[in-house]
Design a protein around this motif. Structure first.
Motif, PDB file in Angstrom:
ATOM      1  N   LYS A 119      16.450   2.543   3.182  1.00 51.72           N
ATOM      2  CA  LYS A 119      15.757   1.365   3.675  1.00 51.72           C
ATOM      3  C   LYS A 119      14.254   1.627   3.699  1.00 51.72           C
ATOM      4  CE  LYS A 119      15.420  -0.684   8.019  1.00 51.72           C
ATOM      5  NZ  LYS A 119      16.005  -1.135   9.277  1.00 51.72           N
ATOM      6  N   LEU A 120      13.489   0.787   2.986  1.00 54.29           N
ATOM      7  CA  LEU A 120      12.034   0.837   3.002  1.00 54.29           C
ATOM      8  C   LEU A 120      11.547  -0.284   3.895  1.00 54.29           C
ATOM      9  CD1 LEU A 120      12.606   2.458   0.391  1.00 54.29           C
ATOM     10  CD2 LEU A 120      10.579   1.438  -0.555  1.00 54.29           C
ATOM     11  N   SER A 121      10.590   0.011   4.783  1.00 52.11           N
ATOM     12  CA  SER A 121      10.103  -1.025   5.683  1.00 52.11           C
ATOM     13  C   SER A 121       8.648  -0.782   6.066  1.00 52.11           C
ATOM     14  CB  SER A 121      10.965  -1.091   6.945  1.00 52.11           C
ATOM     15  OG  SER A 121      10.920   0.137   7.626  1.00 52.11           O
ATOM     16  N   ILE A 154      11.959   8.176  -7.487  1.00 53.55           N
ATOM     17  CA  ILE A 154      12.691   6.967  -7.143  1.00 53.55           C
ATOM     18  C   ILE A 154      11.928   5.774  -7.700  1.00 53.55           C
ATOM     19  CG2 ILE A 154      13.595   5.551  -5.264  1.00 53.55           C
ATOM     20  CD1 ILE A 154      14.918   8.262  -5.333  1.00 53.55           C
ATOM     21  N   LYS A 155      12.656   4.890  -8.394  1.00 57.19           N
ATOM     22  CA  LYS A 155      12.074   3.663  -8.936  1.00 57.19           C
ATOM     23  C   LYS A 155      12.864   2.492  -8.390  1.00 57.19           C
ATOM     24  CE  LYS A 155      10.537   5.606 -13.326  1.00 57.19           C
ATOM     25  NZ  LYS A 155      10.533   5.457 -14.778  1.00 57.19           N
ATOM     26  N   LEU A 156      12.141   1.472  -7.895  1.00 57.52           N
ATOM     27  CA  LEU A 156      12.797   0.294  -7.363  1.00 57.52           C
ATOM     28  C   LEU A 156      11.856  -0.900  -7.374  1.00 57.52           C
ATOM     29  CD1 LEU A 156      11.604   0.056  -4.198  1.00 57.52           C
ATOM     30  CD2 LEU A 156      13.139   1.977  -3.940  1.00 57.52           C
ATOM     31  N   ILE A 157      12.406  -2.069  -7.202  1.00 53.99           N
ATOM     32  CA  ILE A 157      11.612  -3.293  -7.140  1.00 53.99           C
ATOM     33  C   ILE A 157      11.657  -3.798  -5.700  1.00 53.99           C
ATOM     34  CG2 ILE A 157      11.343  -5.654  -7.974  1.00 53.99           C
ATOM     35  CD1 ILE A 157      12.750  -4.751 -10.549  1.00 53.99           C
ATOM     36  N   PRO A 158      10.532  -3.701  -4.963  1.00 57.96           N
ATOM     37  CA  PRO A 158      10.524  -4.144  -3.564  1.00 57.96           C
ATOM     38  C   PRO A 158      10.428  -5.665  -3.458  1.00 57.96           C
ATOM     39  CG  PRO A 158       8.367  -3.362  -4.178  1.00 57.96           C
ATOM     40  CD  PRO A 158       9.262  -3.130  -5.368  1.00 57.96           C
ATOM     41  N   ARG A 159      10.682  -6.188  -2.278  1.00 62.45           N
ATOM     42  CA  ARG A 159      10.585  -7.634  -2.049  1.00 62.45           C
ATOM     43  C   ARG A 159       9.143  -8.122  -2.140  1.00 62.45           C
ATOM     44  NH1 ARG A 159      14.722  -8.182   3.062  1.00 62.45           N
ATOM     45  NH2 ARG A 159      16.581  -7.710   1.855  1.00 62.45           N
ATOM     46  N   PHE A 160       8.185  -7.254  -1.778  1.00 66.10           N
ATOM     47  CA  PHE A 160       6.770  -7.605  -1.812  1.00 66.10           C
ATOM     48  C   PHE A 160       6.016  -6.551  -2.599  1.00 66.10           C
ATOM     49  CE2 PHE A 160       8.551  -8.682   2.350  1.00 66.10           C
ATOM     50  CZ  PHE A 160       8.512 -10.055   2.274  1.00 66.10           C
ATOM     51  N   ASN A 216       8.687  -3.218  10.728  1.00 66.13           N
ATOM     52  CA  ASN A 216       9.976  -3.885  10.937  1.00 66.13           C
ATOM     53  C   ASN A 216      10.291  -4.974   9.908  1.00 66.13           C
ATOM     54  OD1 ASN A 216      10.512  -2.286  13.190  1.00 66.13           O
ATOM     55  ND2 ASN A 216       9.414  -3.687  14.526  1.00 66.13           N
ATOM     56  N   GLU A 217       9.558  -5.023   8.811  1.00 67.61           N
ATOM     57  CA  GLU A 217       9.861  -5.945   7.724  1.00 67.61           C
ATOM     58  C   GLU A 217      10.440  -5.127   6.570  1.00 67.61           C
ATOM     59  OE1 GLU A 217       7.888  -9.656   5.351  1.00 67.61           O
ATOM     60  OE2 GLU A 217       6.721  -8.571   6.828  1.00 67.61           O
ATOM     61  N   VAL A 218      11.647  -5.457   6.152  1.00 65.58           N
ATOM     62  CA  VAL A 218      12.359  -4.687   5.137  1.00 65.58           C
ATOM     63  C   VAL A 218      11.824  -5.032   3.751  1.00 65.58           C
ATOM     64  CG1 VAL A 218      14.597  -4.198   4.104  1.00 65.58           C
ATOM     65  CG2 VAL A 218      14.419  -4.534   6.558  1.00 65.58           C
ATOM     66  N   LEU A 219      11.406  -3.974   3.006  1.00 60.74           N
ATOM     67  CA  LEU A 219      10.939  -4.142   1.631  1.00 60.74           C
ATOM     68  C   LEU A 219      12.060  -3.954   0.621  1.00 60.74           C
ATOM     69  CD1 LEU A 219       7.691  -2.008   1.799  1.00 60.74           C
ATOM     70  CD2 LEU A 219       7.862  -4.478   1.857  1.00 60.74           C
ATOM     71  N   GLU A 234       1.058  -1.422   1.409  1.00 60.03           N
ATOM     72  CA  GLU A 234       0.294  -0.185   1.508  1.00 60.03           C
ATOM     73  C   GLU A 234       1.323   0.920   1.731  1.00 60.03           C
ATOM     74  OE1 GLU A 234      -2.881  -0.617   4.278  1.00 60.03           O
ATOM     75  OE2 GLU A 234      -3.630  -2.417   3.303  1.00 60.03           O
ATOM     76  N   ALA A 235       1.100   1.792   2.663  1.00 60.80           N
ATOM     77  CA  ALA A 235       2.073   2.837   2.949  1.00 60.80           C
ATOM     78  C   ALA A 235       3.295   2.220   3.642  1.00 60.80           C
ATOM     79  CB  ALA A 235       1.443   3.903   3.817  1.00 60.80           C
ATOM     80  N   PHE A 236       4.447   2.874   3.501  1.00 62.52           N
ATOM     81  CA  PHE A 236       5.672   2.337   4.090  1.00 62.52           C
ATOM     82  C   PHE A 236       6.547   3.469   4.603  1.00 62.52           C
ATOM     83  CE2 PHE A 236       6.086   2.674  -0.488  1.00 62.52           C
ATOM     84  CZ  PHE A 236       7.224   3.443  -0.634  1.00 62.52           C
ATOM     85  N   ASP A 237       7.519   3.110   5.427  1.00 62.56           N
ATOM     86  CA  ASP A 237       8.490   4.063   5.956  1.00 62.56           C
ATOM     87  C   ASP A 237       9.757   4.006   5.117  1.00 62.56           C
ATOM     88  OD1 ASP A 237       6.970   4.954   8.175  1.00 62.56           O
ATOM     89  OD2 ASP A 237       7.509   3.142   9.272  1.00 62.56           O
ATOM     90  N   LEU A 238      10.344   5.167   4.898  1.00 64.09           N
ATOM     91  CA  LEU A 238      11.598   5.290   4.161  1.00 64.09           C
ATOM     92  C   LEU A 238      12.621   5.918   5.103  1.00 64.09           C
ATOM     93  CD1 LEU A 238      13.346   5.460   1.557  1.00 64.09           C
ATOM     94  CD2 LEU A 238      12.307   7.672   1.167  1.00 64.09           C
TER      95      LEU A 238
END
Length: 102
Positions: A69-71, A13-19, A74-77, A23-27
């Protein structure tokens, strides 16, 4: 919309996050048909020219659609959709192998 191949157990999976300083994140994946939710913890990823790249080890079926949803805390990436098909995205035909009798 991200397109994955249901014939592969592991999809990239390739994407451009907001930030970019994450570090590690939840999908979170939500099946649009069954509303079943699946959560992954992603700790192994790379950046290639500002694009976040990670492998998703998840079994799907042809035609499955998911909300993505990547977060972090509780902040959505990133928020988007995933579609599973073995067809090439450029040549995708919604009615492939579908026959209509009149």
């Amino acid at each position: 919309m991200k397109v994955i191949n249901p014939n592969n157990q592991i999809n990239e999976i390739k994407l451009i996050p907001r930030f970019n300083d994450v570090e590690a994140f939840d999908l979170l994946l939500i099946n649009e048909t069954t509303k079943e939710q699946t959560t992954f913890f992603i700790a192994n990823y790379t950046y290639e020219d500002g694009i976040l790249v990670f492998d998703l080890d998840f079994a799907t079926n042809e035609g499955d659609k998911y909300e993505l949803k990547l977060s972090i805390l509780n902040e959505v990436l990133y928020r988007g959709k995933i579609f599973a098909t073995a067809q090439e995205p450029q040549d995708f035909d919604l009615t492939k192998d579908l026959y209509i009798y009149e």
